[in-house]
Design a protein around this motif. Structure first.
Motif, mmCIF file in Angstrom:
data_model
loop_
_atom_site.group_PDB
_atom_site.id
_atom_site.type_symbol
_atom_site.label_atom_id
_atom_site.label_comp_id
_atom_site.label_asym_id
_atom_site.label_seq_id
_atom_site.Cartn_x
_atom_site.Cartn_y
_atom_site.Cartn_z
ATOM 1 N N ALA A 152 0.819 -1.420 -0.032
ATOM 2 C CA ALA A 152 0.047 -0.142 0.016
ATOM 3 C C ALA A 152 0.820 1.300 -0.048
ATOM 4 C CB ALA A 152 -1.043 0.120 1.246
ATOM 5 N N ASP A 153 1.901 1.160 0.863
ATOM 6 C CA ASP A 153 2.760 2.407 1.055
ATOM 7 C C ASP A 153 4.028 2.620 0.057
ATOM 8 O OD1 ASP A 153 1.048 3.523 2.861
ATOM 9 O OD2 ASP A 153 2.189 2.711 4.688
ATOM 10 N N PHE A 154 4.513 1.492 -0.279
ATOM 11 C CA PHE A 154 5.718 1.195 -1.363
ATOM 12 C C PHE A 154 5.204 0.493 -2.305
ATOM 13 C CE2 PHE A 154 7.042 2.428 3.067
ATOM 14 C CZ PHE A 154 7.459 3.735 2.771
ATOM 15 N N PRO A 155 4.339 0.760 -3.220
ATOM 16 C CA PRO A 155 4.117 -0.223 -4.302
ATOM 17 C C PRO A 155 5.155 -0.661 -5.343
ATOM 18 C CG PRO A 155 3.069 1.805 -4.740
ATOM 19 C CD PRO A 155 3.561 1.981 -3.348
ATOM 20 N N GLN A 156 6.184 0.484 -5.339
ATOM 21 C CA GLN A 156 7.250 0.272 -6.319
ATOM 22 C C GLN A 156 8.491 -0.899 -5.672
ATOM 23 O OE1 GLN A 156 6.867 2.787 -3.916
ATOM 24 N NE2 GLN A 156 8.550 3.540 -3.211
ATOM 25 N N SER A 157 8.209 -1.086 -4.343
ATOM 26 C CA SER A 157 9.287 -1.957 -3.877
ATOM 27 C C SER A 157 9.196 -3.426 -4.125
ATOM 28 C CB SER A 157 9.035 -1.852 -2.079
ATOM 29 O OG SER A 157 10.005 -2.814 -1.669
ATOM 30 N N ASN A 158 10.201 -4.015 -4.131
ATOM 31 C CA ASN A 158 10.311 -5.532 -4.285
ATOM 32 C C ASN A 158 10.271 -6.355 -3.195
ATOM 33 O OD1 ASN A 158 9.862 -5.430 -6.941
ATOM 34 N ND2 ASN A 158 12.097 -5.007 -7.348
ATOM 35 N N ILE A 159 10.399 -5.567 -2.008
ATOM 36 C CA ILE A 159 10.600 -6.053 -0.620
ATOM 37 C C ILE A 159 9.161 -6.748 0.035
ATOM 38 C CG2 ILE A 159 11.169 -5.908 1.874
ATOM 39 C CD1 ILE A 159 13.018 -3.599 0.763
ATOM 40 N N LEU A 160 9.424 -8.095 0.396
ATOM 41 C CA LEU A 160 8.146 -8.713 1.226
ATOM 42 C C LEU A 160 8.679 -8.867 2.570
ATOM 43 C CD1 LEU A 160 8.278 -11.718 -1.572
ATOM 44 C CD2 LEU A 160 6.613 -9.697 -1.522
ATOM 45 N N ILE A 161 7.446 -9.020 3.419
ATOM 46 C CA ILE A 161 7.704 -9.134 4.693
ATOM 47 C C ILE A 161 7.453 -10.459 5.105
ATOM 48 C CG2 ILE A 161 6.554 -8.437 7.133
ATOM 49 C CD1 ILE A 161 5.666 -5.973 5.613
ATOM 50 N N ASP A 162 8.368 -11.073 5.749
ATOM 51 C CA ASP A 162 8.411 -12.499 6.205
ATOM 52 C C ASP A 162 7.653 -12.626 7.609
ATOM 53 O OD1 ASP A 162 9.227 -13.588 4.084
ATOM 54 O OD2 ASP A 162 11.255 -13.955 4.518
ATOM 55 N N ASP A 163 8.042 -11.732 8.489
ATOM 56 C CA ASP A 163 7.621 -11.916 9.925
ATOM 57 C C ASP A 163 7.824 -10.783 10.591
ATOM 58 O OD1 ASP A 163 6.991 -13.513 12.182
ATOM 59 O OD2 ASP A 163 8.954 -13.611 12.805
ATOM 60 N N VAL A 164 7.046 -10.314 11.514
ATOM 61 C CA VAL A 164 6.944 -9.275 12.668
ATOM 62 C C VAL A 164 6.478 -9.432 13.878
ATOM 63 C CG1 VAL A 164 5.917 -6.869 12.691
ATOM 64 C CG2 VAL A 164 6.379 -7.613 10.522
ATOM 65 N N GLY A 165 7.278 -8.757 14.904
ATOM 66 C CA GLY A 165 6.890 -9.135 16.160
ATOM 67 C C GLY A 165 7.950 -9.127 17.345
ATOM 68 N N ASP A 166 7.521 -9.031 18.336
ATOM 69 C CA ASP A 166 8.440 -9.024 19.443
ATOM 70 C C ASP A 166 9.827 -8.129 19.265
ATOM 71 O OD1 ASP A 166 9.391 -9.714 22.166
ATOM 72 O OD2 ASP A 166 10.416 -11.831 21.236
ATOM 73 N N ARG A 167 9.486 -7.215 19.129
ATOM 74 C CA ARG A 167 10.612 -6.034 18.533
ATOM 75 C C ARG A 167 11.321 -6.620 17.376
ATOM 76 N NH1 ARG A 167 11.347 -1.947 23.026
ATOM 77 N NH2 ARG A 167 13.739 -2.096 22.398
ATOM 78 N N SER A 168 11.227 -7.162 16.223
ATOM 79 C CA SER A 168 11.794 -7.722 15.262
ATOM 80 C C SER A 168 10.917 -7.674 14.033
ATOM 81 C CB SER A 168 12.593 -9.205 15.873
ATOM 82 O OG SER A 168 11.497 -10.042 15.834
ATOM 83 N N ALA A 169 11.741 -7.930 13.101
ATOM 84 C CA ALA A 169 11.320 -8.002 11.838
ATOM 85 C C ALA A 169 12.050 -9.024 10.878
ATOM 86 C CB ALA A 169 10.780 -6.846 11.063
ATOM 87 N N THR A 170 11.565 -9.541 9.879
ATOM 88 C CA THR A 170 12.494 -10.180 8.921
ATOM 89 C C THR A 170 11.696 -9.845 7.604
ATOM 90 O OG1 THR A 170 12.792 -12.001 10.324
ATOM 91 C CG2 THR A 170 13.292 -12.672 7.845
ATOM 92 N N VAL A 171 12.554 -9.316 6.722
ATOM 93 C CA VAL A 171 11.991 -8.906 5.130
ATOM 94 C C VAL A 171 13.140 -9.678 4.332
ATOM 95 C CG1 VAL A 171 11.091 -6.922 6.049
ATOM 96 C CG2 VAL A 171 13.202 -6.614 5.024
ATOM 97 N N ARG A 172 12.665 -9.763 3.216
ATOM 98 C CA ARG A 172 13.461 -10.104 1.849
ATOM 99 C C ARG A 172 13.217 -9.223 0.594
ATOM 100 N NH1 ARG A 172 13.544 -15.537 0.879
ATOM 101 N NH2 ARG A 172 13.081 -15.883 2.899
ATOM 102 N N HIS A 173 13.986 -9.406 0.043
ATOM 103 C CA HIS A 173 14.080 -8.839 -1.401
ATOM 104 C C HIS A 173 14.454 -9.570 -2.687
ATOM 105 C CE1 HIS A 173 15.038 -5.987 -4.992
ATOM 106 N NE2 HIS A 173 14.577 -5.054 -4.297
ATOM 107 N N LYS A 174 13.765 -10.089 -3.335
ATOM 108 C CA LYS A 174 14.112 -10.988 -4.532
ATOM 109 C C LYS A 174 15.102 -10.321 -5.491
ATOM 110 C CE LYS A 174 10.306 -13.960 -4.517
ATOM 111 N NZ LYS A 174 10.493 -15.201 -3.749
ATOM 112 N N ILE A 175 16.031 -11.110 -5.839
ATOM 113 C CA ILE A 175 17.221 -10.660 -6.395
ATOM 114 C C ILE A 175 17.224 -10.896 -8.028
ATOM 115 C CG2 ILE A 175 19.819 -10.588 -6.823
ATOM 116 C CD1 ILE A 175 18.541 -8.945 -4.443
#
Length: 127
Positions: A3-26
């Motif tokens: 919604a906020d960054f439609p141009q981004s290729n970044i995907l969110i894998d996990d969020v929580g407990d003061r942490s996050a894991t994201v990925r970018h397809k190469i």
């Protein structure tokens, strides 16, 4: 992210407990001469991981902005694997949040980069 960054290729894998894991397809667009993932791509992934971890902790605050981002490139990432960023928040206060990010080539245990970043969080009355 979509919604906020439609141009981004970044995907969110996990969020929580003061942490996050994201990925970018190469793909070919993320590589620089020499067949390695470009530094700006890795910096963007680290910055995004921080953003997601912070918003996961404080809620959606679109005006939270990066004030500092330091990155150390440790080894050559794989040109055919996603870049995965794991962020851990060190501090999440009222006006500043600081996080630590390790970036990996998917499937590799050794980090390809390490970043530390700070975000400014707007005062509650501006939210």
């Amino acid at each position: 992210m979509a919604a906020d960054f439609p141009q981004s290729n970044i995907l969110i894998d996990d969020v929580g407990d003061r942490s996050a894991t994201v990925r970018h397809k190469i793909g070919i667009d993320e590589l620089r001469p020499g067949g390695t993932v470009s530094g700006p791509v890795m910096m963007a992934v680290a910055d995004c991981a921080l953003y997601v971890a912070i918003l996961g902790e404080i809620g959606i605050v679109p005006l939270a902005v990066t004030t500092n981002l330091n990155i150390s490139f440790l080894r050559k990432p794989a040109a055919d694997k996603d870049i995965v960023a794991e962020c851990r928040l060190i501090k999440c206060g009222r006006s500043l949040a600081v996080g630590d990010v390790l970036l990996y080539s998917e499937g590799n245990e050794e980090p390809v980069a390490h970043a530390v970043g700070t975000y400014a969080i707007p005062p509650r009355n501006d939210r």
